[in-house]
Design an enzyme around this catalytic site. Structure first.
Site, PDB file in Angstrom:
ATOM      1  CD1 TRP A   1     -13.419   9.720 -15.058  1.00  0.00           C
ATOM      2  CD2 TRP A   1     -12.049  10.696 -13.596  1.00  0.00           C
ATOM      3  NE1 TRP A   1     -12.405  10.310 -15.781  1.00  0.00           N
ATOM      4  CE2 TRP A   1     -11.541  10.908 -14.906  1.00  0.00           C
ATOM      5  CE3 TRP A   1     -11.334  11.212 -12.521  1.00  0.00           C
ATOM      6  CZ2 TRP A   1     -10.366  11.626 -15.153  1.00  0.00           C
ATOM      7  CZ3 TRP A   1     -10.159  11.932 -12.768  1.00  0.00           C
ATOM      8  CH2 TRP A   1      -9.691  12.118 -14.070  1.00  0.00           C
TER       9      TRP A   1
ATOM     10  CD1 TRP B   1     -11.470   9.632  -6.558  1.00  0.00           C
ATOM     11  CD2 TRP B   1     -13.255   8.970  -7.738  1.00  0.00           C
ATOM     12  NE1 TRP B   1     -12.565   9.715  -5.739  1.00  0.00           N
ATOM     13  CE2 TRP B   1     -13.676   9.328  -6.436  1.00  0.00           C
ATOM     14  CE3 TRP B   1     -14.204   8.529  -8.651  1.00  0.00           C
ATOM     15  CZ2 TRP B   1     -15.005   9.228  -6.026  1.00  0.00           C
ATOM     16  CZ3 TRP B   1     -15.538   8.439  -8.257  1.00  0.00           C
ATOM     17  CH2 TRP B   1     -15.926   8.786  -6.964  1.00  0.00           C
TER      18      TRP B   1
ATOM     19  CD1 TRP C   1     -17.015  11.220 -18.428  1.00  0.00           C
ATOM     20  CD2 TRP C   1     -17.880   9.337 -17.592  1.00  0.00           C
ATOM     21  NE1 TRP C   1     -16.001  10.301 -18.356  1.00  0.00           N
ATOM     22  CE2 TRP C   1     -16.500   9.132 -17.847  1.00  0.00           C
ATOM     23  CE3 TRP C   1     -18.639   8.289 -17.067  1.00  0.00           C
ATOM     24  CZ2 TRP C   1     -15.871   7.923 -17.573  1.00  0.00           C
ATOM     25  CZ3 TRP C   1     -18.002   7.090 -16.798  1.00  0.00           C
ATOM     26  CH2 TRP C   1     -16.638   6.905 -17.054  1.00  0.00           C
TER      27      TRP C   1
ATOM     28  CD1 TRP D   1      -0.927  -0.804  -4.146  1.00  0.00           C
ATOM     29  CD2 TRP D   1      -1.275   0.349  -6.029  1.00  0.00           C
ATOM     30  NE1 TRP D   1      -1.428  -1.662  -5.097  1.00  0.00           N
ATOM     31  CE2 TRP D   1      -1.653  -0.988  -6.257  1.00  0.00           C
ATOM     32  CE3 TRP D   1      -1.390   1.279  -7.067  1.00  0.00           C
ATOM     33  CZ2 TRP D   1      -2.145  -1.417  -7.483  1.00  0.00           C
ATOM     34  CZ3 TRP D   1      -1.886   0.840  -8.288  1.00  0.00           C
ATOM     35  CH2 TRP D   1      -2.263  -0.493  -8.486  1.00  0.00           C
TER      36      TRP D   1
ATOM     37  CG  ASN E   1      -8.328   1.744   0.081  1.00  0.00           C
ATOM     38  OD1 ASN E   1      -8.267   2.809  -0.515  1.00  0.00           O
ATOM     39  ND2 ASN E   1      -7.934   0.609  -0.468  1.00  0.00           N
TER      40      ASN E   1
ATOM     41  CD  GLU F   1      -2.876  -0.994  -0.041  1.00  0.00           C
ATOM     42  OE1 GLU F   1      -3.416   0.096  -0.311  1.00  0.00           O
ATOM     43  OE2 GLU F   1      -3.014  -2.017  -0.737  1.00  0.00           O
TER      44      GLU F   1
END
Length: 482
Positions: free
Chosen positions: A373, A396, A320, A291, A355, A288
């Site tokens: 988004w 996202w 969208w 990341w 998360n 993590e």
């Protein structure tokens, strides 16, 4: 008392700590070697810019509380912290120019990766150097700075797994170095200096982050406790929001009360051989942290992301929905899907979201409601106490299937099955949706089987139909790109 004639100034931004602060350490060392010199820490609150960046009010409050706490902590180390209030980044140059007029000989700071921040620092560096001030920047936002983890051809990795493999290989080859707490030469009177420079004193916050301790010792104790007592169970517990199974350190990493170096250093000390085991809690938590660095590397390599453009450029053609009423229902936690609604209430009430729930709610907005988004990305930033642009944008775009290493567009979370899997007893849902407390068993995951319970609201969308529509949207774009 020594007559102070020059200052080594540390401009604190996202490194609000005394331990492992390269800028503060080097400034103190230089001041101790420079007769009649003092180290001066500086923080400039810029609420207008913070608002333009959609920084959450709770994060702004946490920053202000931490600065005041750090002011008291540094004073014990003979280091003064000048906390000033300005309006925007544009005002920072004028404040630093005033410090030059009263004897600043060198500026020290930690680099930032976002575009406006880089432009600000480049402009100020040039201005100060022209006036004979030495400028020192330290790249400590990542353990492996951008540009150090690259492919054989020297390119930035676009996929996480090979990035992680290279990152870990480098970790094995080098030690993590954390700087000790520095000691200054003399504690100067910052109130008198602020009056002399005609600076506004930093305003206090609104107290909205009061549940988050800001003393450095408390934060370091929390890190130590997590690595000693909880990290072993991290892989088993981290996806279940009803369990206190995560580190709870993200807000401190976002504000720089903790560094990534400190986290990995402590993890190495406490986890031992478990860190080398692929599915251990320690190795998964390390993943993590990697990341987090991956998204920072991506951000610096592709500055278009700062301009809210998708990483996968073909997805810019997706049409969208611009439905403000559906978006409001999502923001308010009134979608009719309990796990989504409970998660959004957690965000709105506490300024933080688990998360797993961030993935579920993001998928719902994009894949069930077909809403852009970027609307969700901005809303999260406006609420999250741990909001960081790179991680938030990366998350996202992952959920929206527009980003690097993104979920395939045909992977669409079913909010009901996600709820059944990760909150099986409905404990988390009941915590934030007490109106569903009387429902038993699996009924709490989908309370509309017979009739919607009183006090709750009907589902705003049919998941099966929404899934079909989303697949059609993406398929159309992918075909036109062939």
């Amino acid at each position: 008392m020594t007559k102070i004639t020059s200052y080594h100034v540390v401009w604190l931004r996202n490194d609000l700590r005394s331990y492992d602060n390269a800028a503060l350490y080097h400034a103190a060392a230089a001041a101790n070697d420079d007769q009649n010199s003092a180290v001066l820490a500086l923080f400039i609150a810029t609420p207008q810019t913070w608002q333009q960046h959609h920084m959450a009010e709770q994060k702004q409050d946490l920053l202000r509380r931490r600065v005041l706490q750090m002011q008291a902590e540094l004073a014990k180390q003979n280091i003064a912290l000048l906390a000033a209030e300005a309006d925007s980044y544009d005002d920072c140059a004028a404040i630093l120019a005033k410090l030059t007029d009263v004897g600043m000989v060198a500026l020290y700071g930690q680099t930032e990766y976002e575009l406006r921040e880089q432009q600000r620092d480049q402009t100020i560096s040039k201005q100060l150097q022209q006036n004979g001030v030495e400028v020192n920047w330290y790249d400590r936002l990542c353990i492996m700075p951008p540009g150090s983890v690259v492919t054989q051809s020297g390119d930035t990795y676009k996929v996480f797994t090979p990035f992680k493999r290279n990152w870990i290989a480098q970790l094995h080859e080098q030690e993590i170095h954390c700087f000790p707490k520095p000691k200054g030469t003399e504690l100067i009177n910052v109130e008198k200096l602020a009056q002399q420079l005609e600076l506004r004193e930093m305003a206090h916050g609104d107290g909205s982050s009061a549940d988050w301790p800001v003393a450095e010792k408390q934060v370091l104790d929390k890190l130590r406790s997590f690595c000693q007592q909880q990290v072993a169970d991290y892989n088993d517990h981290r996806d279940f929001p009803a369990i206190d199974g995560t580190s709870g350190l993200s807000a401190y990493l976002a504000c720089g009360v903790l560094s990534a170096q400190q986290c990995v250093n402590r993890l190495q000390m406490e986890a031992g051989p478990a860190l080398e085991q692929e599915k251990s809690g320690a190795s998964v938590w390390l993943s993590e942290l990697i990341w987090r660095e991956f998204y920072k590397h991506i951000l610096l390599a592709y500055p278009r992301l700062i301009k809210h453009q998708p990483f996968q450029e073909d997805t810019a053609a997706i049409q969208w929905r611009q439905d403000k009423s559906l978006f409001k229902a999502w923001c308010d936690g009134k979608t009719g899907y309990p796990i989504v609604d409970a998660a959004m209430r957690q965000l709105n009430q506490t300024g933080w979201m688990h998360n797993r729930l961030r993935m579920i709610t993001a998928s719902f907005l994009v894949k069930d409601l077909q809403i852009d988004w970027r609307w969700g990305e901005q809303y999260f930033m406006s609420k999250l106490i741990d909001g960081e642009f790179a991680a938030n944008n990366g998350g996202w775009q992952w959920a929206a299937s527009t980003g690097t290493d993104a979920a395939p567009y045909f992977r669409i979370f079913n909010p009901v099955t996600q709820s059944e899997r990760f909150d099986p007893d409905g404990k988390f849902i009941r915590r934030f949706l007490p109106e569903l407390d009387l429902l038993e068993g699996k009924d709490i995951h989908w309370p509309h089987k017979k009739s919607t319970p009183a006090g709750y609201w009907p589902a705003i969308v049919d998941h099966k139909e929404a899934r079909k529509l989303t697949l059609e949207m993406f398929t159309e774009v992918k075909k036109s790109d062939e």
